[in-house]
Design a protein around this motif. Sequence first.
Motif, short mmCIF file in Angstrom:
data_model
loop_
_atom_site.label_atom_id
_atom_site.label_comp_id
_atom_site.label_asym_id
_atom_site.label_seq_id
_atom_site.Cartn_x
_atom_site.Cartn_y
_atom_site.Cartn_z
N HIS A 90 0.83 -1.20 0.00
CA HIS A 90 0.00 0.00 0.00
C HIS A 90 0.87 1.26 0.00
O HIS A 90 0.37 2.37 0.03
N ASN A 91 2.16 1.06 0.03
CA ASN A 91 3.08 2.18 0.01
C ASN A 91 3.93 2.09 -1.27
O ASN A 91 3.72 1.20 -2.08
N ASP A 107 12.59 5.84 6.64
CA ASP A 107 11.24 5.37 6.30
C ASP A 107 11.30 4.00 5.65
O ASP A 107 10.50 3.11 5.96
N HIS A 112 12.26 1.38 8.10
CA HIS A 112 11.08 1.07 8.92
C HIS A 112 10.15 0.08 8.20
O HIS A 112 9.75 -0.94 8.77
N LEU A 113 9.83 0.40 6.95
CA LEU A 113 8.90 -0.45 6.20
C LEU A 113 9.45 -1.87 6.04
O LEU A 113 8.71 -2.84 6.16
#
Length: 416
Positions: free
Chosen positions: A211-212, A264, A267-268
């Motif tokens: 979704h990213n 980021d 993190h993902l």
Amino acid sequence: MKSAFSLLVLFCFLQVRAGHPEQEHNKTENSACPIRLKPNGQCGDNEECPYQVTLPPLTLQLPKQFKMLERVMKDLQNLKEDLSNLKRSCLECKQQADESQPRNTDEAPTAEDETGNDLKEIQSKLKKMSISLKNTKNQINILQSSSQEMNEKKVEEIVNNVLQNKLENCPHDCPFMSALKDIRVFYTDCSDRYSNQEVKNGIYLVTPDRHNSSFNASCDMESFGGGWTVIQRRVNGDVSFNRTWKEYKDGFGDLRGDFWLGNDKIHLLTKAKDMVLRIEMEDLDGVREYAKYAQFYVSNEYLKYRLSVSSYSGTAGDSLHFSKHYNHDQKFFSTPDKDNDMYPSGNCGSYYSSGWWFDACMASNLNGIYYNKKYKGVRNGIFWGTWHNISDGQPNGYKQAFKSVIMMIRPKNFNP
Ligand SMILES: *[C@@H]1O[C@H](CO)[C@@H](O)[C@H](O)[C@H]1NC(C)=O
Ligand SMILES: *[C@@H]1O[C@H](CO)[C@@H](O)[C@H](O)[C@H]1NC(C)=O
Ligand SMILES: *[C@@H]1O[C@H](CO)[C@@H](O)[C@H](O)[C@H]1NC(C)=O
Ligand SMILES: *[C@@H]1O[C@H](CO)[C@@H](O)[C@H](O)[C@H]1NC(C)=O
Ligand SMILES: *[C@@H]1O[C@H](CO)[C@@H](O)[C@H](O)[C@H]1NC(C)=O
């Protein structure tokens, strides 16, 4: 692969939901195209396109642990309930119609016939839907019991086999071939790429969260079994690591040389799977050591990219948990322009010209300045506090520098 797989499962479900048994295909088509897939409406925001697909029995071997399965089962159950409700109200409706029917058969034969036909049609449709549902449910039950020995790799193999080999044999005018182009296959990280037989070091697109956004990652496919997603590399000093919060957030440098992947993205990646961290270091004397952590997680920006790291093994020593007072575990990320450290009277990030999970301040700092020879003064170079001889010599003497540092991660359960 997991995601591609979940798409297939979803498709499997949607075919049932579409509930057109008359579209179960004729033999000629089936043998030409082992999979039939066609768009069945508009795609939603979340990329879950309402396609319908008919799968060969092969693809219906689902791993038990697969979460989608639960959802499919639940949705099936709901659908079944909807159906029986519908059936019931249909019956009631028919009874009412029977009771209120005019006795005069000369006047209303047409209307009566139509109502009767509609009902019959609905009933037969419902019957077909129930049968279709029952079949699917049986299939899923079979899968569930036969799937216990399946591991993820085998599933990937099967999906690959279906997506590539089988489909290649299809004639080009196969109706699903064009629809197939719309399917996106997701690779969570470099280990997914490796499992897809991409075993050469290089830059690969990965999607830890579908979704990213997707992004390029440097993959080490050759060291220590391969499948490593590199999150930091220092090999030539071409790139300054004296950077802002925003730059550390987004990442900087050259994926083929020195770089920081970005908080980021880290993190993902660490959120998508339980990750192992491996740090490889080499000093100017050519001594190579490593530190491995069986658990590694970086929180999101809201939690200031807090580090969770544990279960050390290796040869370089555990500088991330050096002592009670120098412990980087559970520390926030700080940069020269953002002070989240434990040092009350200053900013470690600014003092050491680096972004890192500073305590007050550090027993390690792999984002320190890249020196290509021993240096004097503030110890703001790349630093690993448990390195042999690192604290030898006078406080104002020469300080150890490093020729290369690489930080890379791989899922805990990865089997090369
Ligand atoms: C089956 O498919 C073939 C080829 O697409 C078509 O010519 C034939 O009419 C189909 N048969 C039925 C019963 O739909
Ligand atoms: C990834 O890198 C390739 C070239 O190596 C480039 O064409 C592509 O645009 C990059 N993709 C992203 C998402 O940055
Ligand atoms: C780091 O960057 C800051 C801000 O650009 C600068 O003032 C400082 O001199 C730099 N430190 C080093 C060691 O280059
Ligand atoms: C994508 O990931 C970033 C970093 O964790 C996050 O800030 C952002 O909200 C995510 N976007 C979506 C659409 O989930
Ligand atoms: C550095 O450490 C090694 C052992 O780790 C030792 O043999 C060597 O003498 C040390 N060198 C110095 C300059 O202290």
